[in-house]
Structure formats: C-alpha cells, structure tokens
Design a protein around this motif. Structure first.
Motif, PDB file in Angstrom:
ATOM      1  N   GLY A 142     -38.120  -7.955 -13.547  1.00 37.10           N
ATOM      2  CA  GLY A 142     -39.251  -7.108 -12.881  1.00 37.10           C
ATOM      3  C   GLY A 142     -39.297  -7.788 -11.360  1.00 37.10           C
ATOM      4  N   HIS A 143     -40.583  -8.245 -10.931  1.00 34.73           N
ATOM      5  CA  HIS A 143     -40.922  -8.401  -9.721  1.00 34.73           C
ATOM      6  C   HIS A 143     -40.067  -9.811  -9.109  1.00 34.73           C
ATOM      7  N   PHE A 144     -39.830 -10.544  -9.973  1.00 34.91           N
ATOM      8  CA  PHE A 144     -39.209 -11.991  -9.274  1.00 34.91           C
ATOM      9  C   PHE A 144     -37.792 -12.036  -9.907  1.00 34.91           C
ATOM     10  N   ASP A 168     -48.087  -9.793  -7.653  1.00 33.96           N
ATOM     11  CA  ASP A 168     -47.744  -9.607  -6.133  1.00 33.96           C
ATOM     12  C   ASP A 168     -48.387 -10.763  -5.497  1.00 33.96           C
ATOM     13  N   VAL A 169     -47.544 -11.414  -4.855  1.00 36.35           N
ATOM     14  CA  VAL A 169     -48.125 -12.597  -4.088  1.00 36.35           C
ATOM     15  C   VAL A 169     -47.893 -12.629  -2.627  1.00 36.35           C
ATOM     16  N   SER A 170     -47.413 -11.501  -2.149  1.00 34.24           N
ATOM     17  CA  SER A 170     -47.173 -11.207  -0.571  1.00 34.24           C
ATOM     18  C   SER A 170     -48.493 -11.281  -0.107  1.00 34.24           C
ATOM     19  N   GLY A 171     -48.367 -11.759   1.268  1.00 33.31           N
ATOM     20  CA  GLY A 171     -49.598 -12.065   2.104  1.00 33.31           C
ATOM     21  C   GLY A 171     -50.316 -13.328   1.730  1.00 33.31           C
ATOM     22  N   LEU A 172     -49.833 -14.153   0.940  1.00 30.96           N
ATOM     23  CA  LEU A 172     -50.741 -15.507   0.777  1.00 30.96           C
ATOM     24  C   LEU A 172     -50.142 -16.378   1.606  1.00 30.96           C
ATOM     25  N   SER A 173     -51.032 -17.397   2.079  1.00 33.70           N
ATOM     26  CA  SER A 173     -50.545 -18.150   3.106  1.00 33.70           C
ATOM     27  C   SER A 173     -49.552 -19.221   2.607  1.00 33.70           C
ATOM     28  N   PRO A 174     -48.896 -19.962   3.411  1.00 35.30           N
ATOM     29  CA  PRO A 174     -47.969 -21.247   3.033  1.00 35.30           C
ATOM     30  C   PRO A 174     -49.048 -22.340   2.162  1.00 35.30           C
ATOM     31  N   SER A 175     -50.021 -22.505   2.502  1.00 39.02           N
ATOM     32  CA  SER A 175     -51.051 -23.292   1.911  1.00 39.02           C
ATOM     33  C   SER A 175     -51.366 -22.936   0.340  1.00 39.02           C
ATOM     34  N   GLU A 176     -51.550 -21.520   0.150  1.00 40.22           N
ATOM     35  CA  GLU A 176     -51.849 -20.991  -0.967  1.00 40.22           C
ATOM     36  C   GLU A 176     -50.677 -20.863  -1.940  1.00 40.22           C
ATOM     37  N   MET A 177     -49.490 -20.714  -1.443  1.00 42.74           N
ATOM     38  CA  MET A 177     -48.298 -20.974  -2.090  1.00 42.74           C
ATOM     39  C   MET A 177     -47.961 -22.124  -2.838  1.00 42.74           C
ATOM     40  N   LEU A 178     -48.314 -23.288  -1.965  1.00 41.87           N
ATOM     41  CA  LEU A 178     -48.219 -24.575  -2.407  1.00 41.87           C
ATOM     42  C   LEU A 178     -49.117 -24.895  -3.653  1.00 41.87           C
ATOM     43  N   THR A 179     -50.132 -24.162  -3.551  1.00 39.72           N
ATOM     44  CA  THR A 179     -51.289 -24.133  -4.631  1.00 39.72           C
ATOM     45  C   THR A 179     -50.697 -23.360  -6.002  1.00 39.72           C
ATOM     46  N   LEU A 180     -50.015 -22.630  -5.663  1.00 42.56           N
ATOM     47  CA  LEU A 180     -49.404 -21.515  -6.855  1.00 42.56           C
ATOM     48  C   LEU A 180     -48.165 -22.656  -7.298  1.00 42.56           C
ATOM     49  N   GLU A 220     -31.577 -13.007 -12.381  1.00 40.88           N
ATOM     50  CA  GLU A 220     -31.154 -13.670 -10.714  1.00 40.88           C
ATOM     51  C   GLU A 220     -32.445 -13.196  -9.973  1.00 40.88           C
ATOM     52  N   PRO A 221     -32.853 -14.015  -8.797  1.00 38.03           N
ATOM     53  CA  PRO A 221     -34.047 -14.004  -8.050  1.00 38.03           C
ATOM     54  C   PRO A 221     -33.832 -12.636  -7.390  1.00 38.03           C
ATOM     55  N   THR A 222     -35.016 -11.934  -7.267  1.00 38.48           N
ATOM     56  CA  THR A 222     -34.960 -10.967  -6.334  1.00 38.48           C
ATOM     57  C   THR A 222     -35.663 -11.254  -5.102  1.00 38.48           C
ATOM     58  N   ALA A 223     -35.444 -10.052  -4.109  1.00 37.24           N
ATOM     59  CA  ALA A 223     -35.866 -10.413  -2.822  1.00 37.24           C
ATOM     60  C   ALA A 223     -37.418 -11.041  -2.577  1.00 37.24           C
ATOM     61  N   ALA A 224     -38.347 -10.671  -3.673  1.00 37.12           N
ATOM     62  CA  ALA A 224     -39.863 -11.034  -3.661  1.00 37.12           C
ATOM     63  C   ALA A 224     -39.600 -12.635  -4.151  1.00 37.12           C
ATOM     64  N   ALA A 225     -38.717 -13.007  -5.067  1.00 39.61           N
ATOM     65  CA  ALA A 225     -38.650 -14.256  -5.411  1.00 39.61           C
ATOM     66  C   ALA A 225     -38.203 -15.496  -3.983  1.00 39.61           C
TER      67      ALA A 225
END
Length: 274
Positions: free
Chosen positions: A146-148, A115-127, A154-159
């Motif tokens: 599953g999650h993604f 679960d990566v919800s709530g991570l900032s844009p810069s944190e997501m760039l690190t990922l 196919e990509p989920t809403a979370a992806a």
C-alpha cells in the motif's frame, strides 16, 4: 543441475503422495525449494499483506493473530499481548499501520494513519527509533502492501521520501552532537538565598575534555531564549585548528555567544542576575 531438478521432482512428488493439492501451494511451500534456489530465501521468508489481511490480526477471539505495522513493516507482537491485545493500553495499534501516531500521540481514528508526510527530521528519527525497537523485540513478518511498499514488496515513493527525511534527521543529529562537544552545557544550581550559579568543569554537560572553559549565553537561530554553554578560551577557533591566521581565543568570538552581565569574562563561574 540435473541433481537439483531431480531433488525438486522428488519433493513435489512427496507433496502429491501425502494427498495435498499441489495447485493450492506456492513454490515456497515445497520442501527443499529454498535450498535449491537460495537467492529467493530472503523474499520467501517474508509475507506481503494487504491492509484487509493485516486487519485480521487484531488479537480478538477468532482472529488470525496479533500483528501491527510501522512504516509498512509488519511485526508479530503476540508476546506483547498485554499491551497490544484487546483491552491493552496500545490495542489501537493492532491490525494496522499507524506510524504517524507514534510521533504525534494522536490516537483518534484520524490520527492512527500511515501518512507521515510533513513530519520533521527529528520526528522521523523518533519513528525510526520505534521501528528499531520492534525489530529488536518482536518477530518481523513481512511488508504491508500500500503506502510504503508495492505489490512486489518494493519501496514506494512515500517510503523513499520517509527515508530521505530520516537521513536528514541523522545529519542534523550528528551536527548537534558535534556542537555539544564544541559547546558543552554548563553546570548549574539554584538556592533560595543565592539564586542561580553556573560554572564550567572538564566534565560539564556530560562531555569529558582537557579544557574547562567559561560560561556564555548561546543563542540558536530559530529557537527562543538562550542556554548556558562552556566555551574554550585558548587556541584557534573550532574548524581552524593549528592555523596561525586566527587569534588565540578559542571559540570566544563565535557570533552566537554573549557574555553574562556582571560576570568576569574569564571566570569559570558566574552568579546569574534574576
């Protein structure tokens, strides 16, 4: 078309003749399938794994191999066994998707989650950088259902949400790079006798340019304190190049900037007061 069908029949007959149960195979197991149906080659080359299946790939004795997943993409990390295998420094990533922990550093059971919800844009760039690292250095296996990704890969809403945050991060990174070009960092040095000196040159801040500039304090909304930047002193302000409607003071009038107390406003260097 008849030639293709004949070839497929021959392939299937070969499978039966060598004593395999054809009902235990998928079409992708039949020799020549991807040749006959190339549009399926990309999907046929990747696996779709459930969380339970992925958990079998932890590298322990008797396991199926050594896999991990990042943002739902599965990689074979066997060649990095010393790191990801049993006893390795990153063995807690094996057999699961622990995307969030790559950013947070929380390697507890509660932190090793996808679960990566709530991570900032810069944190997501690190990922995203981690994902690029695995794509470059390890073998891509397939997708984790599953999650993604759904059961069809196919990509989920979370992806899609994760990608949107990454896109925002890329946009912000681009803006930061442009700001670094507009306001390069000052050179600085400190001595016990003189204190701190800041100064500008045509290479300060790692930005080569055809102007030197003068030191100024820059305040960024939402951040504490300030940092020293070099500011262009001639021409139109950035974004208004060549316009006669603006003064010939470069970016000196930018509202984010302040002069250093006790320093000449046009000097290329300044001794800071403690």
């Amino acid at each position: 078309m008849l030639g293709y069908l004949s070839a497929a029949a021959i392939c299937l007959a070969a499978v039966v003749l060598i004593d395999f149960d054809p009902w235990s195979l998928t079409f992708h197991d039949i020799p020549g399938y991807l040749y006959l149906f190339p549009e399926n080659s990309a999907r046929g080359a990747e696996k779709l794994l459930s969380k339970e299946e992925l958990h079998r790939y932890t590298g322990v004795t008797g396991s199926s191999g050594l896999y991990l997943a990042v943002l739902g993409q599965v990689f074979d990390v066997q060649k990095g066994r010393e790191h990801y295998g049993p006893g390795g420094s990153y063995s807690f990533f094996a057999g699961k998707d622990a995307s969030r922990a790559y950013v947070t550093g929380d390697f507890s059971e509660n932190g090793l989650v996808d679960d990566v919800s709530g991570l900032s844009p810069s944190e997501m760039l690190t990922l995203q950088d981690w994902l690029s690292f695995y794509k470059k250095n390890y073998v891509f296996v397939g997708k984790l259902v599953g999650h993604f990704y759904d059961e069809f890969g196919e990509p989920t809403a979370a992806a899609k949400e994760a990608k949107a945050v990454m896109d925002e991060g890329l946009k912000l990174k681009g803006q930061q790079q442009e700001q670094r070009k507009q306001f390069p960092s000052c050179n600085s040095e400190w001595t016990s006798t003189s204190g701190t000196k800041v100064w500008c040159s045509q290479k300060s801040g790692g930005i080569e340019r055809d102007w030197t500039g003068v030191p100024r304090k820059m305040y960024t909304p939402g951040s504490e304190g300030h940092h020293c930047v070099c500011v262009r002193t001639t021409g139109s302000p950035t974004g208004h190049s060549g316009s006669s409607a603006y003064s010939n003071r470069g970016d000196l009038d930018n509202p984010k900037l302040q002069e250093y107390e006790g320093c000449h406003p046009n000097s290329e260097w300044c001794m800071l007061k403690d």
